[in-house]
Design a protein around this motif. Structure first.
Motif, PDB file in Angstrom:
ATOM      1  N   SER A  52       7.468   8.462   8.996  1.00  0.00           N
ATOM      2  CA  SER A  52       6.715   9.039   7.883  1.00  0.00           C
ATOM      3  C   SER A  52       6.180  10.409   8.249  1.00  0.00           C
ATOM      4  O   SER A  52       5.949  10.715   9.419  1.00  0.00           O
ATOM      5  CB  SER A  52       5.556   8.129   7.485  1.00  0.00           C
ATOM      6  OG  SER A  52       4.613   8.082   8.530  1.00  0.00           O
ATOM      7  N   ALA A  53       5.999  11.214   7.208  1.00  0.00           N
ATOM      8  CA  ALA A  53       5.324  12.509   7.344  1.00  0.00           C
ATOM      9  C   ALA A  53       4.180  12.477   6.335  1.00  0.00           C
ATOM     10  O   ALA A  53       4.426  12.349   5.130  1.00  0.00           O
ATOM     11  CB  ALA A  53       6.289  13.643   7.038  1.00  0.00           C
ATOM     12  N   VAL A  54       2.963  12.553   6.827  1.00  0.00           N
ATOM     13  CA  VAL A  54       1.793  12.409   5.960  1.00  0.00           C
ATOM     14  C   VAL A  54       1.106  13.769   5.829  1.00  0.00           C
ATOM     15  O   VAL A  54       0.736  14.392   6.823  1.00  0.00           O
ATOM     16  CB  VAL A  54       0.821  11.356   6.534  1.00  0.00           C
ATOM     17  CG1 VAL A  54      -0.425  11.241   5.661  1.00  0.00           C
ATOM     18  CG2 VAL A  54       1.514  10.002   6.649  1.00  0.00           C
ATOM     19  N   ARG A  55       0.969  14.187   4.578  1.00  0.00           N
ATOM     20  CA  ARG A  55       0.380  15.497   4.308  1.00  0.00           C
ATOM     21  C   ARG A  55      -1.104  15.489   4.672  1.00  0.00           C
ATOM     22  O   ARG A  55      -1.823  14.526   4.368  1.00  0.00           O
ATOM     23  CB  ARG A  55       0.552  15.815   2.819  1.00  0.00           C
ATOM     24  CG  ARG A  55       0.296  17.251   2.459  1.00  0.00           C
ATOM     25  CD  ARG A  55       0.334  17.406   0.957  1.00  0.00           C
ATOM     26  NE  ARG A  55       1.657  17.505   0.382  1.00  0.00           N
ATOM     27  CZ  ARG A  55       2.350  18.642   0.236  1.00  0.00           C
ATOM     28  NH1 ARG A  55       1.843  19.781   0.651  1.00  0.00           N
ATOM     29  NH2 ARG A  55       3.532  18.632  -0.340  1.00  0.00           N
ATOM     30  N   ILE A  79       5.173  10.689   2.822  1.00  0.00           N
ATOM     31  CA  ILE A  79       6.641  10.714   2.736  1.00  0.00           C
ATOM     32  C   ILE A  79       7.140   9.713   3.773  1.00  0.00           C
ATOM     33  O   ILE A  79       7.145   9.990   4.976  1.00  0.00           O
ATOM     34  CB  ILE A  79       7.146  12.141   3.018  1.00  0.00           C
ATOM     35  CG1 ILE A  79       6.542  13.105   1.994  1.00  0.00           C
ATOM     36  CG2 ILE A  79       8.669  12.198   3.021  1.00  0.00           C
ATOM     37  CD1 ILE A  79       6.480  14.529   2.465  1.00  0.00           C
ATOM     38  N   ALA A  80       7.463   8.513   3.298  1.00  0.00           N
ATOM     39  CA  ALA A  80       7.720   7.412   4.234  1.00  0.00           C
ATOM     40  C   ALA A  80       9.094   6.813   3.978  1.00  0.00           C
ATOM     41  O   ALA A  80       9.477   6.589   2.819  1.00  0.00           O
ATOM     42  CB  ALA A  80       6.657   6.334   4.051  1.00  0.00           C
ATOM     43  N   PHE A  81       9.817   6.556   5.049  1.00  0.00           N
ATOM     44  CA  PHE A  81      11.153   5.986   4.929  1.00  0.00           C
ATOM     45  C   PHE A  81      11.355   4.843   5.918  1.00  0.00           C
ATOM     46  O   PHE A  81      10.813   4.866   7.031  1.00  0.00           O
ATOM     47  CB  PHE A  81      12.224   7.029   5.252  1.00  0.00           C
ATOM     48  CG  PHE A  81      12.299   8.177   4.285  1.00  0.00           C
ATOM     49  CD1 PHE A  81      12.863   7.996   3.029  1.00  0.00           C
ATOM     50  CD2 PHE A  81      11.811   9.425   4.636  1.00  0.00           C
ATOM     51  CE1 PHE A  81      12.941   9.061   2.134  1.00  0.00           C
ATOM     52  CE2 PHE A  81      11.889  10.490   3.747  1.00  0.00           C
ATOM     53  CZ  PHE A  81      12.453  10.311   2.497  1.00  0.00           C
ATOM     54  N   ALA A  82      12.208   3.911   5.492  1.00  0.00           N
ATOM     55  CA  ALA A  82      12.772   2.946   6.428  1.00  0.00           C
ATOM     56  C   ALA A  82      13.924   3.644   7.152  1.00  0.00           C
ATOM     57  O   ALA A  82      14.634   4.445   6.552  1.00  0.00           O
ATOM     58  CB  ALA A  82      13.299   1.742   5.653  1.00  0.00           C
ATOM     59  N   GLU A  99       0.845  -1.205   0.000  1.00  0.00           N
ATOM     60  CA  GLU A  99       0.000   0.000   0.000  1.00  0.00           C
ATOM     61  C   GLU A  99       0.874   1.247   0.000  1.00  0.00           C
ATOM     62  O   GLU A  99       0.603   2.215  -0.697  1.00  0.00           O
ATOM     63  CB  GLU A  99      -0.910   0.005   1.231  1.00  0.00           C
ATOM     64  CG  GLU A  99      -2.084  -0.937   1.074  1.00  0.00           C
ATOM     65  CD  GLU A  99      -2.907  -1.086   2.348  1.00  0.00           C
ATOM     66  OE1 GLU A  99      -3.796  -1.954   2.347  1.00  0.00           O
ATOM     67  OE2 GLU A  99      -2.658  -0.343   3.334  1.00  0.00           O
ATOM     68  N   MET A 100       1.931   1.197   0.792  1.00  0.00           N
ATOM     69  CA  MET A 100       2.778   2.378   0.905  1.00  0.00           C
ATOM     70  C   MET A 100       3.533   2.660  -0.385  1.00  0.00           C
ATOM     71  O   MET A 100       3.650   3.796  -0.805  1.00  0.00           O
ATOM     72  CB  MET A 100       3.760   2.192   2.054  1.00  0.00           C
ATOM     73  CG  MET A 100       4.300   3.490   2.498  1.00  0.00           C
ATOM     74  SD  MET A 100       5.197   3.295   3.977  1.00  0.00           S
ATOM     75  CE  MET A 100       5.964   1.755   3.738  1.00  0.00           C
ATOM     76  N   LEU A 101       4.017   1.586  -1.024  1.00  0.00           N
ATOM     77  CA  LEU A 101       4.773   1.779  -2.262  1.00  0.00           C
ATOM     78  C   LEU A 101       3.873   2.296  -3.382  1.00  0.00           C
ATOM     79  O   LEU A 101       4.348   2.942  -4.309  1.00  0.00           O
ATOM     80  CB  LEU A 101       5.459   0.468  -2.672  1.00  0.00           C
ATOM     81  CG  LEU A 101       6.591   0.034  -1.725  1.00  0.00           C
ATOM     82  CD1 LEU A 101       7.079  -1.372  -2.050  1.00  0.00           C
ATOM     83  CD2 LEU A 101       7.757   1.014  -1.771  1.00  0.00           C
ATOM     84  N   ALA A 102       2.559   2.036  -3.266  1.00  0.00           N
ATOM     85  CA  ALA A 102       1.623   2.501  -4.292  1.00  0.00           C
ATOM     86  C   ALA A 102       1.111   3.913  -3.989  1.00  0.00           C
ATOM     87  O   ALA A 102       0.424   4.520  -4.808  1.00  0.00           O
ATOM     88  CB  ALA A 102       0.440   1.535  -4.378  1.00  0.00           C
ATOM     89  N   SER A 103       1.426   4.453  -2.817  1.00  0.00           N
ATOM     90  CA  SER A 103       0.857   5.753  -2.435  1.00  0.00           C
ATOM     91  C   SER A 103       1.642   6.902  -3.072  1.00  0.00           C
ATOM     92  O   SER A 103       2.781   6.736  -3.513  1.00  0.00           O
ATOM     93  CB  SER A 103       0.823   5.893  -0.912  1.00  0.00           C
ATOM     94  OG  SER A 103       2.136   5.991  -0.404  1.00  0.00           O
TER      95      SER A 103
END
Ligand SMILES: CC(C)(COP(=O)(O)OP(=O)(O)OC[C@H]1O[C@@H](n2cnc3c(N)ncnc32)[C@H](O)[C@@H]1OP(=O)(O)O)[C@@H](O)C(=O)NCCC(=O)NCCS
Length: 169
Positions: A73-76, A58-61, A48-52
């Protein structure tokens, strides 16, 4: 140890599942995350995250010395808050207390303020989560207030703290 933020891949599923399959981690997060948490759950989350949209999510390992140790992650936000983002993060328990989360928060803030038009990043830790509050303070966030009785977690009403960092602060 060097902390680095990097993109997620589906191959992270087994280690991600190990990190978050822990009640002590989940007790500090919002509800809705499966527990127990297995590799299949991690695959669903990662897909889901890779498709967003990377401008919205804005998501990181988080890596330390090349090892996956956590997630950030920082979600707008939407509507009039479209230049505000909500920060969320966790580390696997073996990696707590080494300064890693503070470094990861500093790095994502730098990324967000340099690469996007976001002007405000906020986080809402439970008021009892002293480690997370301290991380935010060390990373330049200001406590703006206490959101009283703002959540029910594990059957208990909880206050949450509103922390924010503004661009150029
Ligand atoms: C919160 C969390 C991210 C902190 O990560 P971390 O890498 O251990 O944090 P850091 O080492 O960068 O900093 C922790 C700070 O909190 C302090 N601290 C830790 N436990 C504390 C406690 N019970 N009371 C007061 N301060 C505490 C540490 O001493 C340190 O501050 P210092 O450098 O001034 O000594 C990690 O514990 C975690 O993933 N917890 C579960 C999920 C979670 O809470 N996510 C955040 C949701 S808002």
């Amino acid at each position: 140890m060097a902390v680095r933020l990097r993109a997620w891949t589906l191959a992270d599923a087994p280690v991600l599942a190990e990190l978050i399959n822990n009640k002590k981690v989940q007790d500090n997060l919002r509800d809705g995350i499966p527990f127990p948490y297995g590799e299949e759950d991690a695959k669903v989350f990662l897909s889901e995250m890779l498709a967003s949209d990377p401008d919205q999510n804005i998501a990181f390992a988080i890596e330390a010395d090349g090892k996956l140790i956590g997630s950030i992650s920082a979600v707008r936000c939407g509507n009039i808050h479209f230049r505000t983002a909500e920060l969320g993060y966790y580390l696997g328990e073996p990696y707590w207390g080494k300064g890693f989360a503070t470094e990861a928060v500093r790095q994502i803030c730098e990324y967000v303020f340099q690469k996007t038009d976001i002007i405000r990043i906020f986080a809402e830790p439970f008021a009892y989560n002293a480690a997370s509050c301290r991380v935010l303070e060390k990373a330049g966030f200001q406590l703006e207030g206490v959101l009283r009785s703002n959540a029910v977690k594990n059957g208990r009403v909880q206050d949450m703290n509103m922390y924010a960092r503004i661009r150029k602060e």
